[in-house]
Design a protein around this motif. Structure first.
Motif, PDB file in Angstrom:
ATOM      1  N   VAL A 123      13.010  13.608 -20.436  1.00 53.98           N
ATOM      2  CA  VAL A 123      12.706  15.041 -20.497  1.00 53.98           C
ATOM      3  C   VAL A 123      13.311  15.703 -19.267  1.00 53.98           C
ATOM      4  N   ASN A 124      14.188  16.686 -19.495  1.00 55.51           N
ATOM      5  CA  ASN A 124      14.817  17.394 -18.379  1.00 55.51           C
ATOM      6  C   ASN A 124      13.873  18.415 -17.753  1.00 55.51           C
ATOM      7  N   TYR A 125      13.154  19.156 -18.584  1.00 52.16           N
ATOM      8  CA  TYR A 125      12.131  20.089 -18.110  1.00 52.16           C
ATOM      9  C   TYR A 125      11.191  20.389 -19.256  1.00 52.16           C
ATOM     10  N   ILE A 126      10.022  20.903 -18.891  1.00 53.26           N
ATOM     11  CA  ILE A 126       8.992  21.173 -19.886  1.00 53.26           C
ATOM     12  C   ILE A 126       8.189  22.393 -19.444  1.00 53.26           C
ATOM     13  N   TYR A 127       7.745  23.187 -20.402  1.00 54.09           N
ATOM     14  CA  TYR A 127       6.855  24.299 -20.092  1.00 54.09           C
ATOM     15  C   TYR A 127       5.946  24.583 -21.275  1.00 54.09           C
ATOM     16  N   LEU A 128       4.952  25.394 -21.039  1.00 50.69           N
ATOM     17  CA  LEU A 128       3.888  25.616 -22.004  1.00 50.69           C
ATOM     18  C   LEU A 128       4.051  26.931 -22.759  1.00 50.69           C
ATOM     19  N   SER A 129       3.779  26.877 -24.033  1.00 53.68           N
ATOM     20  CA  SER A 129       3.659  28.051 -24.880  1.00 53.68           C
ATOM     21  C   SER A 129       2.427  27.807 -25.740  1.00 53.68           C
ATOM     22  N   PHE A 130       2.263  28.573 -26.795  1.00 53.61           N
ATOM     23  CA  PHE A 130       1.192  28.268 -27.737  1.00 53.61           C
ATOM     24  C   PHE A 130       1.546  28.804 -29.108  1.00 53.61           C
ATOM     25  N   ASN A 131       0.982  28.178 -30.117  1.00 54.63           N
ATOM     26  CA  ASN A 131       1.199  28.571 -31.493  1.00 54.63           C
ATOM     27  C   ASN A 131       0.213  29.682 -31.820  1.00 54.63           C
ATOM     28  N   ARG A 132       0.710  30.871 -32.045  1.00 58.43           N
ATOM     29  CA  ARG A 132      -0.164  32.007 -32.298  1.00 58.43           C
ATOM     30  C   ARG A 132      -0.950  31.862 -33.600  1.00 58.43           C
ATOM     31  N   ASP A 133      -0.429  31.111 -34.553  1.00 56.88           N
ATOM     32  CA  ASP A 133      -1.134  30.911 -35.824  1.00 56.88           C
ATOM     33  C   ASP A 133      -2.305  29.940 -35.682  1.00 56.88           C
ATOM     34  N   SER A 134      -2.061  28.813 -35.024  1.00 54.35           N
ATOM     35  CA  SER A 134      -3.107  27.788 -34.899  1.00 54.35           C
ATOM     36  C   SER A 134      -3.917  27.928 -33.611  1.00 54.35           C
ATOM     37  N   GLY A 135      -3.356  28.638 -32.613  1.00 56.87           N
ATOM     38  CA  GLY A 135      -4.026  28.760 -31.320  1.00 56.87           C
ATOM     39  C   GLY A 135      -3.868  27.526 -30.442  1.00 56.87           C
ATOM     40  N   LYS A 136      -3.065  26.560 -30.879  1.00 57.75           N
ATOM     41  CA  LYS A 136      -2.898  25.313 -30.128  1.00 57.75           C
ATOM     42  C   LYS A 136      -1.745  25.425 -29.130  1.00 57.75           C
ATOM     43  N   PRO A 137      -1.850  24.672 -28.030  1.00 55.95           N
ATOM     44  CA  PRO A 137      -0.743  24.643 -27.061  1.00 55.95           C
ATOM     45  C   PRO A 137       0.518  24.042 -27.681  1.00 55.95           C
ATOM     46  N   VAL A 138       1.641  24.528 -27.223  1.00 53.35           N
ATOM     47  CA  VAL A 138       2.937  23.997 -27.628  1.00 53.35           C
ATOM     48  C   VAL A 138       3.699  23.659 -26.350  1.00 53.35           C
ATOM     49  N   MET A 139       4.123  22.416 -26.245  1.00 52.86           N
ATOM     50  CA  MET A 139       4.942  21.999 -25.121  1.00 52.86           C
ATOM     51  C   MET A 139       6.406  22.193 -25.525  1.00 52.86           C
ATOM     52  N   VAL A 140       7.112  23.013 -24.782  1.00 46.19           N
ATOM     53  CA  VAL A 140       8.530  23.281 -25.027  1.00 46.19           C
ATOM     54  C   VAL A 140       9.306  22.437 -24.030  1.00 46.19           C
ATOM     55  N   PHE A 141      10.242  21.637 -24.537  1.00 39.82           N
ATOM     56  CA  PHE A 141      11.004  20.821 -23.595  1.00 39.82           C
ATOM     57  C   PHE A 141      12.438  20.624 -24.030  1.00 39.82           C
ATOM     58  N   ASP A 142      13.233  20.232 -23.044  1.00 34.92           N
ATOM     59  CA  ASP A 142      14.638  19.932 -23.225  1.00 34.92           C
ATOM     60  C   ASP A 142      14.852  18.453 -22.950  1.00 34.92           C
ATOM     61  N   ALA A 143      15.684  17.844 -23.758  1.00 37.19           N
ATOM     62  CA  ALA A 143      16.051  16.438 -23.565  1.00 37.19           C
ATOM     63  C   ALA A 143      17.555  16.314 -23.786  1.00 37.19           C
ATOM     64  N   GLU A 144      18.119  15.200 -23.338  1.00 35.41           N
ATOM     65  CA  GLU A 144      19.568  15.019 -23.451  1.00 35.41           C
ATOM     66  C   GLU A 144      20.028  15.067 -24.902  1.00 35.41           C
ATOM     67  N   ASP A 145      19.326  14.400 -25.803  1.00 33.71           N
ATOM     68  CA  ASP A 145      19.647  14.449 -27.228  1.00 33.71           C
ATOM     69  C   ASP A 145      18.433  15.014 -27.952  1.00 33.71           C
ATOM     70  N   ILE A 146      18.389  16.334 -28.064  1.00 34.25           N
ATOM     71  CA  ILE A 146      17.217  17.015 -28.597  1.00 34.25           C
ATOM     72  C   ILE A 146      16.964  16.638 -30.048  1.00 34.25           C
ATOM     73  N   TRP A 147      18.012  16.367 -30.821  1.00 35.82           N
ATOM     74  CA  TRP A 147      17.854  15.993 -32.229  1.00 35.82           C
ATOM     75  C   TRP A 147      17.214  14.611 -32.339  1.00 35.82           C
ATOM     76  N   GLU A 148      17.642  13.685 -31.513  1.00 35.46           N
ATOM     77  CA  GLU A 148      17.047  12.344 -31.501  1.00 35.46           C
ATOM     78  C   GLU A 148      15.582  12.425 -31.065  1.00 35.46           C
ATOM     79  N   ALA A 149      15.314  13.248 -30.073  1.00 34.06           N
ATOM     80  CA  ALA A 149      13.938  13.422 -29.593  1.00 34.06           C
ATOM     81  C   ALA A 149      13.051  13.969 -30.702  1.00 34.06           C
ATOM     82  N   GLU A 150      13.551  14.948 -31.436  1.00 33.54           N
ATOM     83  CA  GLU A 150      12.773  15.539 -32.526  1.00 33.54           C
ATOM     84  C   GLU A 150      12.449  14.500 -33.595  1.00 33.54           C
TER      85      GLU A 150
END
Length: 134
Positions: free
Chosen positions: A96-123
């Motif tokens: 993980v290169n970096y990570i930050y917090l958001s949230f899902n407005r529909d569910s109210g749950k936290p969402v971790m937003v992050f970047d990785a070297e191969d984002i498709w593989e990570a997904e």
């Protein structure tokens, strides 16, 4: 997969307000952001409601910016859930290169937003482990 706007901006008084003003004028909502600064310049990373329009408007306002793919993973709001996510990434040998917090407005749950070297593989890896990928 989410699109993130990365803005290279001068580190001076009022810069962030000017950026948010540009987004407000275009009716763009900021869903999550993180700012990394140095003495003279910084990078502001944002997940917004309309990344393409945001980038165009910010470029028109004189900012250097780009769009990148990032991953959003919804997690439960419980102790240790971020650690559980990071352990799953480590088990898959994903850095993980970096990570930050958001949230899902529909569910109210936290969402971790992050970047990785191969984002498709990570997904793919995280989804296979049962995580909710946005």
């Amino acid at each position: 997969m989410l699109k993130q706007v990365s803005i290279f901006a001068e580190n001076k008084k009022g810069t962030m307000q000017k950026i948010t003003s540009v987004l407000q004028e275009k009716q763009i909502n900021i869903w999550g952001s993180v700012t990394n600064d140095s003495a003279e310049y910084g990078i502001i990373r944002m997940v917004v409601s309309d990344p393409e329009t945001a980038m165009e408007a910010l470029k028109d306002a004189g900012y250097l910016c780009r769009l990148t793919d990032v991953m959003g993973v919804e997690v439960e709001d419980e102790v240790g859930r971020l650690n559980h996510l990071l352990m799953a990434l480590e088990e898959s040998n994903i850095n993980v290169n970096y990570i930050y917090l958001s949230f899902n407005r529909d569910s109210g749950k936290p969402v971790m937003v992050f970047d990785a070297e191969d984002i498709w593989e990570a997904e793919e890896s995280i989804a296979a482990k049962g995580f909710s990928v946005l």
